[in-house]
Design an enzyme around this catalytic site. Structure first.
Site, PDB file in Angstrom:
ATOM      1  N   TRP A  25     -54.885 -34.373 -40.233  1.00 38.67           N
ATOM      2  CA  TRP A  25     -55.991 -33.592 -40.802  1.00 38.67           C
ATOM      3  C   TRP A  25     -56.741 -32.820 -39.699  1.00 38.67           C
ATOM      4  O   TRP A  25     -57.197 -31.710 -39.892  1.00 38.67           O
ATOM      5  CB  TRP A  25     -56.934 -34.550 -41.541  1.00 38.67           C
ATOM      6  CG  TRP A  25     -58.145 -33.955 -42.158  1.00 38.67           C
ATOM      7  CD1 TRP A  25     -58.317 -32.664 -42.602  1.00 38.67           C
ATOM      8  CD2 TRP A  25     -59.378 -34.633 -42.431  1.00 38.67           C
ATOM      9  NE1 TRP A  25     -59.575 -32.510 -43.132  1.00 38.67           N
ATOM     10  CE2 TRP A  25     -60.244 -33.705 -43.040  1.00 38.67           C
ATOM     11  CE3 TRP A  25     -59.827 -35.944 -42.233  1.00 38.67           C
ATOM     12  CZ2 TRP A  25     -61.539 -34.041 -43.450  1.00 38.67           C
ATOM     13  CZ3 TRP A  25     -61.116 -36.278 -42.645  1.00 38.67           C
ATOM     14  CH2 TRP A  25     -61.953 -35.330 -43.241  1.00 38.67           C
ATOM     15  N   ARG A  26     -56.840 -33.473 -38.554  1.00 34.70           N
ATOM     16  CA  ARG A  26     -57.624 -32.867 -37.456  1.00 34.70           C
ATOM     17  C   ARG A  26     -56.710 -32.318 -36.359  1.00 34.70           C
ATOM     18  O   ARG A  26     -57.169 -32.109 -35.228  1.00 34.70           O
ATOM     19  CB  ARG A  26     -58.580 -33.912 -36.873  1.00 34.70           C
ATOM     20  CG  ARG A  26     -59.501 -34.546 -37.919  1.00 34.70           C
ATOM     21  CD  ARG A  26     -60.318 -35.679 -37.338  1.00 34.70           C
ATOM     22  NE  ARG A  26     -60.870 -36.550 -38.346  1.00 34.70           N
ATOM     23  CZ  ARG A  26     -62.073 -36.422 -38.905  1.00 34.70           C
ATOM     24  NH1 ARG A  26     -62.853 -35.432 -38.554  1.00 34.70           N
ATOM     25  NH2 ARG A  26     -62.492 -37.271 -39.818  1.00 34.70           N
ATOM     26  N   ASP A  51     -48.651 -38.247 -41.047  1.00 31.56           N
ATOM     27  CA  ASP A  51     -49.145 -37.821 -42.369  1.00 31.56           C
ATOM     28  C   ASP A  51     -49.890 -36.500 -42.281  1.00 31.56           C
ATOM     29  O   ASP A  51     -50.841 -36.366 -41.509  1.00 31.56           O
ATOM     30  CB  ASP A  51     -50.097 -38.898 -42.918  1.00 31.56           C
ATOM     31  CG  ASP A  51     -50.693 -38.508 -44.262  1.00 31.56           C
ATOM     32  OD1 ASP A  51     -49.935 -38.527 -45.251  1.00 31.56           O
ATOM     33  OD2 ASP A  51     -51.891 -38.165 -44.323  1.00 31.56           O
ATOM     34  N   TYR A  56     -54.488 -29.152 -45.145  1.00 24.70           N
ATOM     35  CA  TYR A  56     -55.116 -29.425 -43.841  1.00 24.70           C
ATOM     36  C   TYR A  56     -55.112 -28.167 -42.974  1.00 24.70           C
ATOM     37  O   TYR A  56     -54.086 -27.504 -42.833  1.00 24.70           O
ATOM     38  CB  TYR A  56     -54.422 -30.563 -43.097  1.00 24.70           C
ATOM     39  CG  TYR A  56     -54.570 -31.931 -43.750  1.00 24.70           C
ATOM     40  CD1 TYR A  56     -55.436 -32.130 -44.815  1.00 24.70           C
ATOM     41  CD2 TYR A  56     -53.846 -33.017 -43.292  1.00 24.70           C
ATOM     42  CE1 TYR A  56     -55.562 -33.374 -45.418  1.00 24.70           C
ATOM     43  CE2 TYR A  56     -53.973 -34.273 -43.883  1.00 24.70           C
ATOM     44  CZ  TYR A  56     -54.833 -34.442 -44.952  1.00 24.70           C
ATOM     45  OH  TYR A  56     -54.959 -35.673 -45.534  1.00 24.70           O
TER      46      TYR A  56
END
Ligand SMILES: NC(=O)c1ccc[n+]([C@@H]2O[C@H](COP(=O)([O-])OP(=O)(O)OC[C@H]3O[C@@H](n4cnc5c(N)ncnc54)[C@H](OP(=O)(O)O)[C@@H]3O)[C@@H](O)[C@H]2O)c1
Length: 299
Positions: A25-26, A51, A56
């Site tokens: 995500w980051r 993941d 994202y």
């Protein structure tokens, strides 16, 4: 007193994965080189479940929808050997502004676009990111089955689904749902009571716990219940560990054997998280955390 059972690897459908997974995500670091170093560090440490999601990149410094998958795709294009070392998971079904669409045409298009961005011919796990309450589970099942038959996805998972939503989808699928990815941490203990973890144990699928450090609230203490900070710090002092280590050990201690998907973008913190998997908490400790998280004494 018994130590609470903990495993260092987990079963995810046909795969064996580390109990700590690397979340993307980051993954918005300035350069692909830096991101490559980070992903390689995670794999070296045993975090082989990677993941991501099509959405994202919309926040956390990304350049928009799909940009985290594109970053991972750039890494995998430059270093194809890394693909063979990872169990690659992505998600689809969120369309900003809609916000959810799991109709067959939308899911099919989302998955095909993810594969293009990731520069791969298939992903190992494809997850419906959030339930589309206006899609019949039979339609969703049909789309996922077709993606599997085409060899584009290895296994099927869901995210942010209630136990009832998982059951409804499974009822229309010949293939097993192998994982549910829901929020679970010392600061968010809802899955202990809402059937998520019970259902994972009933059917033997993997529980993938997102934001196991409550998006950084646990290590920083920002916005955390004072009782919870105190309980985690008390256990940490007793164990000669830090608050984040205790919080991750709490997630990993559940008998459903969750995988904690961490989000740090620093190799030394991935290393610390992996070390946390070795800490075994006592029953009295996990219950102290539950009571502090809920703010209610158990009878
Ligand atoms: N399915 C879903 O709906 C959903 C939703 C959210 C997340 N996820 C998944 O879960 C993954 C993890 O989410 P998350 O990033 O919120 O997880 P997290 O591990 O709970 O939080 C990570 C954040 O905490 C910060 N942090 C501060 N101090 C830290 C410390 N001592 N140790 C570790 N981290 C520290 C990290 O910053 P630094 O980078 O500076 O260390 C990072 O910003 C995502 O990448 C994604 O794969 C899924």
């Amino acid at each position: 007193m018994d130590s609470v059972r903990r495993m260092t690897t987990r079963t995810l459908g046909p795969f064996t994965v580390g109990s700590i997974a690397f979340g993307c995500w980051r993954l918005t670091t300035p350069s692909t080189e830096e991101a490559t170093t980070l992903v390689e560090a995670a794999l070296d440490l045993g975090c082989n479940l990677v993941d991501t999601a099509d959405v994202y990149g919309l926040d956390w410094g990304g350049t928009g929808f799909g940009s985290c998958e594109e970053r991972l795709g750039a890494i995998l294009s430059a270093r194809p050997g890394l693909r063979t070392r990872m169990v690659l998971a992505t998600k689809g079904g969120i369309i900003p502004g809609v916000p959810y669409d799991s109709s067959p045409s939308a899911i099919t298009a989302a998955c095909e676009a993810s594969l293009r961005r990731l520069c791969v011919d298939h992903v190992d796990l494809y997850q419906i990111h959030r339930p589309d309450m206006f899609a019949h589970p039979a339609e969703v099942a049909g789309a996922l089955t077709s993606l599997h038959e085409r060899g584009l996805i290895g296994c099927i998972g869901v995210s942010n689904h209630s136990a009832a939503q998982v059951s409804a989808l499974q009822a229309h699928l010949a293939l097993p749902i192998v994982s549910v990815q829901n929020e679970f941490s010392a600061a968010h203990v809802t899955p202990l009571r809402d059937g998520t973890l019970d259902q994972a144990m009933q059917h033997g699928f993997a529980m993938l716990a997102w934001s196991p450090l409550a998006r950084g609230a646990i290590p920083t203490g920002d916005g955390l219940r004072v009782e919870l900070t105190e309980a985690l710090d008390r256990i940490a002092a007793d164990r000669g560990a830090d608050r984040s280590t205790v919080a991750l050990a709490f997630v990993l201690s559940h008998p459903s054997a969750p995988v904690a998907i961490i989000g740090t973008q620093r190799a030394e913190r991935i290393r610390a998280a992996v070390a946390a998997a070795a800490l075994r908490l006592e029953r009295s400790e996990v219950y102290a955390i539950v009571q502090a998280a809920e703010g209610v004494r158990l009878p």
